[in-house]
Motif scaffolding. Sequence first.
Motif, PDB file in Angstrom:
ATOM      1  N   ALA A 135      -4.285   5.616  -0.960  1.00  0.00           N
ATOM      2  CA  ALA A 135      -4.306   4.426  -1.808  1.00  0.00           C
ATOM      3  C   ALA A 135      -4.261   3.215  -0.889  1.00  0.00           C
ATOM      4  O   ALA A 135      -3.675   3.265   0.195  1.00  0.00           O
ATOM      5  N   GLY A 136      -4.903   2.095  -1.293  1.00  0.00           N
ATOM      6  CA  GLY A 136      -4.929   0.950  -0.395  1.00  0.00           C
ATOM      7  C   GLY A 136      -5.286  -0.341  -1.071  1.00  0.00           C
ATOM      8  O   GLY A 136      -5.643  -0.379  -2.255  1.00  0.00           O
ATOM      9  N   LEU A 137      -5.197  -1.416  -0.266  1.00  0.00           N
ATOM     10  CA  LEU A 137      -5.459  -2.767  -0.738  1.00  0.00           C
ATOM     11  C   LEU A 137      -6.435  -3.448   0.219  1.00  0.00           C
ATOM     12  O   LEU A 137      -6.363  -3.270   1.436  1.00  0.00           O
ATOM     13  N   ALA A 166       0.840  -1.201   0.000  1.00  0.00           N
ATOM     14  CA  ALA A 166       0.000   0.000   0.000  1.00  0.00           C
ATOM     15  C   ALA A 166       0.877   1.254   0.000  1.00  0.00           C
ATOM     16  O   ALA A 166       0.577   2.255  -0.670  1.00  0.00           O
ATOM     17  N   THR A 167       1.981   1.206   0.767  1.00  0.00           N
ATOM     18  CA  THR A 167       2.899   2.351   0.811  1.00  0.00           C
ATOM     19  C   THR A 167       3.529   2.590  -0.560  1.00  0.00           C
ATOM     20  O   THR A 167       3.646   3.733  -1.028  1.00  0.00           O
ATOM     21  N   VAL A 216      -6.051  -2.007   3.956  1.00  0.00           N
ATOM     22  CA  VAL A 216      -4.793  -1.400   4.400  1.00  0.00           C
ATOM     23  C   VAL A 216      -4.562  -0.162   3.546  1.00  0.00           C
ATOM     24  O   VAL A 216      -4.413  -0.267   2.333  1.00  0.00           O
ATOM     25  N   ASN A 217      -4.567   1.005   4.191  1.00  0.00           N
ATOM     26  CA  ASN A 217      -4.569   2.279   3.466  1.00  0.00           C
ATOM     27  C   ASN A 217      -3.299   3.079   3.760  1.00  0.00           C
ATOM     28  O   ASN A 217      -2.843   3.129   4.906  1.00  0.00           O
ATOM     29  N   GLN A 240      -9.040  -6.489  -3.687  1.00  0.00           N
ATOM     30  CA  GLN A 240      -9.414  -5.200  -4.255  1.00  0.00           C
ATOM     31  C   GLN A 240      -8.261  -4.218  -4.029  1.00  0.00           C
ATOM     32  O   GLN A 240      -7.451  -4.394  -3.114  1.00  0.00           O
ATOM     33  N   ALA A 241      -8.198  -3.199  -4.895  1.00  0.00           N
ATOM     34  CA  ALA A 241      -7.248  -2.099  -4.741  1.00  0.00           C
ATOM     35  C   ALA A 241      -7.986  -0.802  -5.038  1.00  0.00           C
ATOM     36  O   ALA A 241      -8.970  -0.798  -5.777  1.00  0.00           O
ATOM     37  N   PHE A 242      -7.513   0.297  -4.435  1.00  0.00           N
ATOM     38  CA  PHE A 242      -8.242   1.551  -4.650  1.00  0.00           C
ATOM     39  C   PHE A 242      -7.259   2.721  -4.604  1.00  0.00           C
ATOM     40  O   PHE A 242      -6.139   2.613  -4.105  1.00  0.00           O
ATOM     41  N   ALA A 243      -7.735   3.846  -5.122  1.00  0.00           N
ATOM     42  CA  ALA A 243      -7.050   5.139  -5.007  1.00  0.00           C
ATOM     43  C   ALA A 243      -8.127   6.201  -4.881  1.00  0.00           C
ATOM     44  O   ALA A 243      -9.094   6.215  -5.648  1.00  0.00           O
TER      45      ALA A 243
END
Length: 532
Positions: free
Chosen positions: A185-187, A73-74, A171-172, A113-116
Amino acid sequence: MKKSADSYSPVLTPVTYIIPLLLVAFISVFFAVSSIYHSRKIESTNFLSTLRSLTDEAKLELQIDIVKSFDAATTLSQNEALIRWFSGRGSETERELALAELSNLMEDNRYDQAFAASAIQQVYYLGNGQREPLSENDPDDTWFFEAMEMHTLIDINIDNNNDIGHTLLWVNAKVIDGETLLGMAGLGMNIERIQKELADLIPGESGAILFADEIGRVRLSYPMEMNNKNLSEILNNKSTKYIDLDGRKIQSFKRGETVYTVSYLPDLNLNMVYMAPTEDFLSPVFSLTRLYSILSIALIFLLIIVFLIVFQRLRSTIIYQNKSQDMTIHSMSMLAELKDNETGAHIIRTRKYCRILSEELSRDSKYSKYLTPAYIADLERSAPLHDVGKVGIPDSILQKPGKLTVQEFEIIKTHTVMGANVLEDAIRNYEFQSYLTIGVQLVRHHHEKWDGTGYPDGLKGENIPLSARIMAIADVYDALRSVRPYKDAISHEKSLSIIKEGSGTHFEPDLVEAFLRREKEFELISLDYSDN
């Protein structure tokens, strides 16, 4: 007061006999208690060692998924294309590159999943291409705005409402350009897999493990019902100082029937807390040392029981021996009294007189350190022997109804020396000092006088042993109150007058004063134990 005239070794009592037993018992108890103490120290060492081992194990296990997720995530949040896109400086190509990176991360089996999410554009992108607006008024977006306000760069949250079909652990990581916070951003991972890994780390069968952020809010736990609760509430209102750790310490404490351990995980910037019922957590650590403690306590009780049995038997033996000695003394004294036409009552009376006088005198600070209870008891036991030497005096002199001649009186006076010699011979032959030491003193010197005119040695004042000075008043009072072949009994009042007149000449003045303070008791004894 001179002590040399009264050299004395007290008779052995049950207390002096059992000193070696007490010493053995004390040493045994000392080693038993020492064993418990050292076992407790071992327990404490093992306890902390076990906690550290559990913490290290947990950190190692968490590296597998959670820490790797944090790293991923980092890395995502530091993606250059994403930063430029969120800052508004990037082109459409950079936006596409950032979204492609989200899709690539979803191909890893660890992530569902992944996000921004851009704080500036107020927009939320998922790795599957889905785009949603962000709103502070939308409850589903609350986590985002709360995480943005926190000081930590990494945040986690639980998502039950998603299209995946199961609960996600997100995890953000914050997206930052210089000092400007651009977004996050995270997973997302299937929490059931994470929960299973956490369950394997729990000490005991019914414990719990949880992770709390810097403000004490539980972000991840097993069981899940502790999620989003406050850590201080879970720790039974313990101070929040327990979560302010520097990464080098493991804090442990017990509250009620629950054991808590708190350890700071610097890689995750979270506090990890173990909770377990006392028995579940301590049993594997303390089982052996508890056994040592139980055995030590059992040993102490066994020693106490053995000590009581031995003491009781020893006490019975000593009582039997003391009674046997008293019977022997009484028999010896009665032989002398029968030769002098006396009854056994004289023995009883003089014993009681000696006790009363010595007890009264012991209240005086001049005599209190010397007239101990042991001394008084031995004086009372020795008193019947005062005329034992009369056994060696001819009956014709002892039982003569008239006045004795000077020569006859000189023979009478030898009873003091003969009696003392008999007792001294017994002490020499058996190499044992007891109440007979007092017996020798009072037998030889009970006819000495305070002014030095007595016999056999003409001792004066405090050179006369204290036991003999006490016996002198007891013997004279009883002689005055009793019938003799050569006289009738004298009244109590007349006897008081004679003894008062003898103060400073025949008797020690302090003893006369003590006698006068207790004279009523003397009178009662003379009446209760009369020869009739």
